[in-house]
Design a protein around this motif. Structure first.
Motif, PDB file in Angstrom:
ATOM      1  N   UNK A  39       8.201  13.101  -4.018  1.00 41.85           N
ATOM      2  CA  UNK A  39       8.439  12.840  -5.447  1.00 41.85           C
ATOM      3  C   UNK A  39       7.655  11.631  -5.954  1.00 41.85           C
ATOM      4  N   UNK A  40       7.140  11.769  -7.174  1.00 41.37           N
ATOM      5  CA  UNK A  40       6.423  10.677  -7.831  1.00 41.37           C
ATOM      6  C   UNK A  40       6.912  10.583  -9.273  1.00 41.37           C
ATOM      7  N   UNK A  55       6.000   9.914 -12.482  1.00 36.55           N
ATOM      8  CA  UNK A  55       4.723   9.765 -13.177  1.00 36.55           C
ATOM      9  C   UNK A  55       4.841   8.767 -14.323  1.00 36.55           C
ATOM     10  N   UNK A  56       5.982   8.771 -15.000  1.00 33.86           N
ATOM     11  CA  UNK A  56       6.177   7.827 -16.103  1.00 33.86           C
ATOM     12  C   UNK A  56       6.137   6.380 -15.630  1.00 33.86           C
ATOM     13  N   UNK A  57       6.843   6.091 -14.551  1.00 34.43           N
ATOM     14  CA  UNK A  57       6.847   4.721 -14.016  1.00 34.43           C
ATOM     15  C   UNK A  57       5.471   4.342 -13.481  1.00 34.43           C
ATOM     16  N   UNK A  58       4.776   5.288 -12.848  1.00 32.85           N
ATOM     17  CA  UNK A  58       3.436   5.032 -12.330  1.00 32.85           C
ATOM     18  C   UNK A  58       2.481   4.706 -13.486  1.00 32.85           C
ATOM     19  N   UNK A  59       2.621   5.424 -14.584  1.00 36.08           N
ATOM     20  CA  UNK A  59       1.787   5.175 -15.768  1.00 36.08           C
ATOM     21  C   UNK A  59       2.048   3.779 -16.323  1.00 36.08           C
ATOM     22  N   UNK A  60       3.320   3.405 -16.385  1.00 35.15           N
ATOM     23  CA  UNK A  60       3.667   2.053 -16.873  1.00 35.15           C
ATOM     24  C   UNK A  60       3.067   0.974 -15.969  1.00 35.15           C
ATOM     25  N   UNK A  61       3.164   1.179 -14.668  1.00 31.02           N
ATOM     26  CA  UNK A  61       2.618   0.201 -13.723  1.00 31.02           C
ATOM     27  C   UNK A  61       1.110   0.080 -13.892  1.00 31.02           C
ATOM     28  N   UNK A  62       0.448   1.203 -14.119  1.00 32.20           N
ATOM     29  CA  UNK A  62      -1.006   1.178 -14.315  1.00 32.20           C
ATOM     30  C   UNK A  62      -1.358   0.366 -15.562  1.00 32.20           C
ATOM     31  N   UNK A  82     -18.725  -2.274 -10.235  1.00 37.29           N
ATOM     32  CA  UNK A  82     -18.147  -2.440 -11.572  1.00 37.29           C
ATOM     33  C   UNK A  82     -16.738  -1.855 -11.676  1.00 37.29           C
ATOM     34  N   UNK A  83     -16.241  -1.313 -10.577  1.00 39.03           N
ATOM     35  CA  UNK A  83     -14.972  -0.570 -10.620  1.00 39.03           C
ATOM     36  C   UNK A  83     -13.868  -1.297  -9.860  1.00 39.03           C
ATOM     37  N   UNK A  84     -12.631  -1.010 -10.280  1.00 34.46           N
ATOM     38  CA  UNK A  84     -11.445  -1.393  -9.523  1.00 34.46           C
ATOM     39  C   UNK A  84     -10.864  -0.125  -8.905  1.00 34.46           C
ATOM     40  N   UNK A  85      -9.991  -0.295  -7.929  1.00 34.17           N
ATOM     41  CA  UNK A  85      -9.354   0.837  -7.251  1.00 34.17           C
ATOM     42  C   UNK A  85      -7.845   0.759  -7.446  1.00 34.17           C
ATOM     43  N   UNK A  86      -7.245   1.902  -7.766  1.00 30.41           N
ATOM     44  CA  UNK A  86      -5.793   2.005  -7.918  1.00 30.41           C
ATOM     45  C   UNK A  86      -5.309   3.076  -6.946  1.00 30.41           C
ATOM     46  N   UNK A  87      -4.420   2.669  -6.031  1.00 31.78           N
ATOM     47  CA  UNK A  87      -3.963   3.572  -4.975  1.00 31.78           C
ATOM     48  C   UNK A  87      -2.504   3.938  -5.193  1.00 31.78           C
ATOM     49  N   UNK A  88      -2.210   5.234  -5.153  1.00 30.54           N
ATOM     50  CA  UNK A  88      -0.838   5.724  -5.267  1.00 30.54           C
ATOM     51  C   UNK A  88      -0.361   6.104  -3.868  1.00 30.54           C
ATOM     52  N   UNK A  89       0.545   5.304  -3.325  1.00 32.14           N
ATOM     53  CA  UNK A  89       1.040   5.547  -1.984  1.00 32.14           C
ATOM     54  C   UNK A  89       1.579   4.264  -1.383  1.00 32.14           C
ATOM     55  N   UNK A  90       2.193   4.399  -0.227  1.00 32.46           N
ATOM     56  CA  UNK A  90       2.774   3.230   0.441  1.00 32.46           C
ATOM     57  C   UNK A  90       1.701   2.465   1.207  1.00 32.46           C
ATOM     58  N   UNK A  91       2.011   1.212   1.521  1.00 28.69           N
ATOM     59  CA  UNK A  91       1.111   0.391   2.333  1.00 28.69           C
ATOM     60  C   UNK A  91       0.981   1.007   3.719  1.00 28.69           C
ATOM     61  N   UNK A  92      -0.235   1.000   4.260  1.00 28.28           N
ATOM     62  CA  UNK A  92      -0.435   1.576   5.586  1.00 28.28           C
ATOM     63  C   UNK A  92      -1.899   1.590   5.976  1.00 28.28           C
ATOM     64  N   UNK A  93      -2.198   2.334   7.047  1.00 26.21           N
ATOM     65  CA  UNK A  93      -3.563   2.366   7.576  1.00 26.21           C
ATOM     66  C   UNK A  93      -4.561   2.926   6.579  1.00 26.21           C
ATOM     67  N   UNK A 108       7.886   4.968  -3.491  1.00 24.33           N
ATOM     68  CA  UNK A 108       9.213   4.810  -2.890  1.00 24.33           C
ATOM     69  C   UNK A 108       9.988   3.682  -3.581  1.00 24.33           C
ATOM     70  N   UNK A 109       9.308   2.575  -3.808  1.00 28.48           N
ATOM     71  CA  UNK A 109       9.964   1.427  -4.447  1.00 28.48           C
ATOM     72  C   UNK A 109       9.814   1.435  -5.965  1.00 28.48           C
ATOM     73  N   UNK A 110       8.845   2.221  -6.476  1.00 24.24           N
ATOM     74  CA  UNK A 110       8.594   2.243  -7.912  1.00 24.24           C
ATOM     75  C   UNK A 110       7.912   0.991  -8.428  1.00 24.24           C
ATOM     76  N   UNK A 111       7.232   0.270  -7.543  1.00 23.93           N
ATOM     77  CA  UNK A 111       6.604  -1.005  -7.922  1.00 23.93           C
ATOM     78  C   UNK A 111       5.083  -0.917  -7.821  1.00 23.93           C
ATOM     79  N   UNK A 112       4.416  -1.509  -8.810  1.00 19.92           N
ATOM     80  CA  UNK A 112       2.973  -1.666  -8.759  1.00 19.92           C
ATOM     81  C   UNK A 112       2.631  -3.104  -8.448  1.00 19.92           C
TER      82      UNK A 112
END
Length: 343
Positions: free
Chosen positions: A80-81, A83-90, A163-174, A194-198
């Protein structure tokens, strides 16, 4: 018809029911691979070949490394993701709407990327969503195209990735660590579903690279090197094993090829003669934290930096050993061997 079903440990409880339904629906014999030879993110062709499988269905998270022989179908699952919270964090992380941002994601959230793209593309004209790809590209890459770790995206800005930044959707890991070291010219942020935090990633990439370069010096001083076979399925692994043996021979080092399954400190402590190990594994598993090991463990790229006089550190870090092979983007020929009499 025989098909192998490969599950990660956390999904094995569902394997019997899935196999039964698949057999009823297809008429094919299903074999469950109960214990993967190496990392569960890699397709276990060795176990599949033991039962004569003609194809593999791989369930769960995957590194998307191409296989040598068998056709593979990946079923990532759908975590589950919000999407609304992810958009706000972005929006919080990138208040400037002209920002050029590449969106990367764990494969288990691929199902939600279409909706996230719809939410953000109207506000951020320079946003770039990566696509999942499996296998090698059919032709030469176009200018500005990146294809690594089973992700593909096209950067059309004048300065390229810098010139770009990177935005990753997922938990911390390898996976995230590998992305950050490989694209170390880009600032990273992430959203943990999982935590809903950016957050802005605080891994000190320079410090991590300095640690890896220290291991290069250890490899340069080593007299005996153990080549750890960490995959038997990723395409090109036999070629890179031969390449590493030749590299070490040219550098005047002895080498042993070791197949020990999943490496751990207790296993490797049995090889006291070995000064350093090099792990041949998929791009996602090659960065092994060897701080608890009796001897350091390096990647094929780090061994190349140590032993190939023609290769110099350029700031670009490589975790995929296939990039070092002939015809690949980062291949550098070994200098001609010096005859013994001249040496």
């Amino acid at each position: 018809r025989q098909v192998a079903l490969q599950f990660p440990d956390e999904l094995l409880a569902d394997a019997v029911e899935v196999a039964g339904r698949m057999e009823a629906a297809t008429g094919a014999e299903m074999y469950v691979l109960g214990d993967t030879t190496y990392g569960s993110c890699c397709v276990d062709e060795v176990a599949a070949e033991h039962v004569g499988a003609e194809a593999v269905l791989h369930y769960g998270p995957a590194c998307l490394s191409p296989c040598r022989k068998l056709p593979v179908l990946h079923i990532f699952g759908q975590q589950p993701l919000d999407v609304g919270r992810c958009t706000e964090a972005f929006r919080e992380l990138y208040p400037e709407q002209q920002s050029c941002v590449v969106v990367l994601y764990d494969v288990v959230y691929a199902h939600a990327m279409g909706e996230l793209e719809q939410q953000l593309c109207s506000e951020y004209p320079n946003i770039i969503f990566s696509r999942l790809v499996y296998g090698d590209p059919p032709g030469p890459a176009v200018h500005g195209e990146e294809q690594k770790f089973g992700r593909q995206f096209l950067v059309e800005t004048a300065g390229g990735l810098q010139d770009c930044a990177m935005f990753y959707v997922g938990a911390e890991g390898l996976a995230l660590t590998s992305f950050m070291l490989t694209w170390n010219c880009c600032p990273f942020s992430s959203f943990n579903p999982v935590t809903g935090c950016g957050r802005r990633e605080t891994l000190n990439v320079n410090r991590a690279l300095m640690r890896r370069l220290y291991l290069v010096e250890r490899a340069r001083d080593a007299g005996v090197v153990g080549i750890l076979v960490g995959t038997l399925g990723v395409a090109g692994y036999l070629t890179v094993l031969q390449h590493l043996r030749e590299l070490l021979c040219r550098a005047g080092k002895r080498s042993y090829t070791l197949a020990v399954g999943k490496p751990n400190p207790a296993k490797l402590a049995n090889f006291l003669e070995v000064d350093i190990f090099v792990l041949v594994a998929c791009a996602q598993n090659s960065l092994l934290d060897s701080s608890d090991f009796y001897r350091p463990v390096v990647t094929p790229y780090e061994l190349e930096l140590a032993c190939n006089p023609a290769r110099e550190w350029t700031g670009n870090y490589l975790t995929d050993f296939r990039d070092l092979l002939p015809g690949a983007c980062a291949h550098i020929e070994l200098p001609p061997a010096v005859p013994t009499a001249e040496a």
